[in-house]
Design a protein around this motif. Structure first.
Motif, PDB file in Angstrom:
ATOM      1  N   GLY A  27       1.751   7.552  -4.720  1.00 27.62           N
ATOM      2  CA  GLY A  27       2.523   7.712  -3.492  1.00 27.62           C
ATOM      3  C   GLY A  27       3.420   6.522  -3.221  1.00 27.62           C
ATOM      4  N   ALA A  28       2.904   5.309  -3.460  1.00 26.62           N
ATOM      5  CA  ALA A  28       3.703   4.109  -3.234  1.00 26.62           C
ATOM      6  C   ALA A  28       4.877   4.040  -4.210  1.00 26.62           C
ATOM      7  CB  ALA A  28       2.831   2.869  -3.372  1.00 26.62           C
ATOM      8  N   ALA A  29       4.654   4.481  -5.457  1.00 28.22           N
ATOM      9  CA  ALA A  29       5.736   4.469  -6.443  1.00 28.22           C
ATOM     10  C   ALA A  29       6.853   5.420  -6.041  1.00 28.22           C
ATOM     11  CB  ALA A  29       5.190   4.823  -7.816  1.00 28.22           C
ATOM     12  N   LEU A  30       6.484   6.619  -5.568  1.00 27.02           N
ATOM     13  CA  LEU A  30       7.503   7.566  -5.109  1.00 27.02           C
ATOM     14  C   LEU A  30       8.257   7.010  -3.907  1.00 27.02           C
ATOM     15  CD1 LEU A  30       5.475  10.902  -5.431  1.00 27.02           C
ATOM     16  CD2 LEU A  30       7.308  10.075  -6.931  1.00 27.02           C
ATOM     17  N   LEU A  33      10.750   4.408  -5.097  1.00 25.54           N
ATOM     18  CA  LEU A  33      11.939   4.987  -5.716  1.00 25.54           C
ATOM     19  C   LEU A  33      12.913   5.517  -4.669  1.00 25.54           C
ATOM     20  CD1 LEU A  33      10.370   6.909  -8.745  1.00 25.54           C
ATOM     21  CD2 LEU A  33      11.769   4.834  -8.826  1.00 25.54           C
ATOM     22  N   LEU A  34      12.381   6.128  -3.608  1.00 26.19           N
ATOM     23  CA  LEU A  34      13.227   6.725  -2.589  1.00 26.19           C
ATOM     24  C   LEU A  34      13.873   5.686  -1.678  1.00 26.19           C
ATOM     25  CD1 LEU A  34      11.002   9.776  -1.594  1.00 26.19           C
ATOM     26  CD2 LEU A  34      13.109   9.816  -2.945  1.00 26.19           C
ATOM     27  N   THR A  35      13.187   4.549  -1.481  1.00 24.16           N
ATOM     28  CA  THR A  35      13.678   3.559  -0.511  1.00 24.16           C
ATOM     29  C   THR A  35      14.167   2.280  -1.158  1.00 24.16           C
ATOM     30  OG1 THR A  35      11.463   2.598  -0.237  1.00 24.16           O
ATOM     31  CG2 THR A  35      12.053   4.450   1.211  1.00 24.16           C
ATOM     32  N   ALA A  36      14.245   2.243  -2.502  1.00 17.84           N
ATOM     33  CA  ALA A  36      14.631   1.008  -3.187  1.00 17.84           C
ATOM     34  C   ALA A  36      15.953   0.425  -2.694  1.00 17.84           C
ATOM     35  CB  ALA A  36      14.689   1.248  -4.696  1.00 17.84           C
ATOM     36  N   ALA A  50      -0.798  -3.052  -5.856  1.00 14.36           N
ATOM     37  CA  ALA A  50      -0.545  -3.385  -7.261  1.00 14.36           C
ATOM     38  C   ALA A  50      -1.712  -4.169  -7.856  1.00 14.36           C
ATOM     39  CB  ALA A  50       0.752  -4.182  -7.384  1.00 14.36           C
ATOM     40  N   VAL A  51      -2.233  -5.149  -7.104  1.00  9.87           N
ATOM     41  CA  VAL A  51      -3.384  -5.915  -7.582  1.00  9.87           C
ATOM     42  C   VAL A  51      -4.601  -5.000  -7.731  1.00  9.87           C
ATOM     43  CG1 VAL A  51      -4.967  -7.802  -7.056  1.00  9.87           C
ATOM     44  CG2 VAL A  51      -2.525  -8.078  -6.606  1.00  9.87           C
TER      45      VAL A  51
END
Length: 338
Positions: A27-30, A33-36, A50-51
């Motif tokens: 979910g965080a990866a999506l 990508l959408l808010t980069a 990530a840790v």
């Protein structure tokens, strides 16, 4: 049977947590990508996640590798190779975890000269031969960081004294099963059983071994410090209580385990470790608020040759108290206020 049951429950809990972490990571990866274009920097939530992903991956891959090593050992019974493989696996796991905390958590480690006694010295080195390493217990992750330094940067095989609760971590339990270690759960009135276990761990150390022990018995907090001081006074140890009151940044050391190690390995030099930078990390919420870390972890140590370690108990207690006060002064000089 107790160990098998503990490992089974630990693996089940690990898999459940890992599934949750991986789903959150997807979910965080999506979201990233959408808010980069609008959120180019990693936020605290994504850093912690990530840790957590790296740690979960280390645990799962490490357990798979441990199962493979176990099967191979049952076939060829090659104990020396099995131990070398376990040490390499421990090295790899600690390196990967430290890299992740550097990348996502801002961890930076600086070895400092010992200038607390009014003189400057070169950065610390370890004396040759077996050593007993006495560390200050200050903040989450300090024990793992010190183990990593001893293993990967100084080529020492740590013999680690750990709290019994860490045995519930399935990877730690699997990696250490072929490496000298001692799980302890010190309780009042244990008739010296904990000290005896630590003494047995110190016996027969090779030249590249380092026994790692934390005489405070737990991470420093101001509340624990006050409780420890009150306990000393209730036991009628007025002098030890007065010394502890003068030290602001360490807990009173418990001497029994260390002294048992000294008796079991009289040829070993003693190394006292002082560090600061993780002091404020005591709970998961502390870690959350602190990431990314703004200040480095600063660390130093000094060695005491085995020939200079007192043999009489009273003199030995004074020697330990003096070195613990030296740790306190060093921390006071180098810690970042607040």
């Amino acid at each position: 049977m107790r160990r098998i049951g503990r490992r089974f429950l630990g693996v089940c809990a690990l898999l459940l947590i890992a599934v949750v972490v991986y789903l959150l990571a997807i979910g965080a990866a999506l979201f990233t990508l959408l808010t980069a274009p609008w959120r180019p920097r990693l936020g605290r939530y994504r850093r912690v996640l990530a840790v957590a992903v790296v740690y979960s991956s280390i645990e799962i891959s490490g357990l798979v590798a441990a199962a493979g090593r176990r099967i191979r050992y049952l076939v060829d019974r090659d104990a020396p190779r099995d131990r070398r493989d376990r040490v390499r696996a421990l090295d790899k796991s600690l390196r990967t975890l430290r890299t992740a905390t550097q990348r996502f958590g801002g961890l930076d480690v600086a070895l400092a000269a010992d200038s607390v006694e009014g003189r400057e010295t070169s950065p610390p080195i370890l004396p040759p031969g077996p050593v007993i390493v006495c560390g200050r217990h200050g903040g989450v992750g300090g024990a793992f960081l010190l183990t990593h330094l001893l293993l990967t940067e100084y080529g020492r095989l740590p013999r680690v004294v750990l709290k019994q609760t860490l045995a519930w971590d399935p990877l730690i339990d699997a990696l250490l099963s072929g490496i000298p270690h001692a799980y302890i759960d010190p309780q009042p009135g244990d008739s010296g059983a904990t000290a005896a276990r630590i003494g047995a761990l110190a016996e027969g150390m090779a030249a590249d071994d380092a026994l790692l022990i934390f005489p405070e018995g737990g991470n420093f907090t101001p509340r624990r410090r006050m409780r420890a001081i009150r306990r000393l006074h209730r036991r009628g140890l007025a002098l030890a209580g007065a010394r502890a009151e003068r030290r602001q940044h360490v807990l009173p050391p418990h001497p029994d385990g260390l002294f048992a190690a000294l008796d079991a390995a009289p040829e070993a030099d003693v190394v006292f470790v002082a560090h600061t930078g993780l002091d404020h990390l005591q709970t998961a919420m502390d870690v959350w608020r602190a990431l990314p870390l703004r200040e480095p972890v600063v660390l130093t140590w000094w060695g005491v040759p085995a020939t200079e370690v007192p043999r009489q108990e009273e003199a030995r207690i004074g020697w330990l108290e003096d070195n613990w006060s030296r740790i306190d002064r060093w921390v006071a000089r180098h810690r970042v206020p607040g």
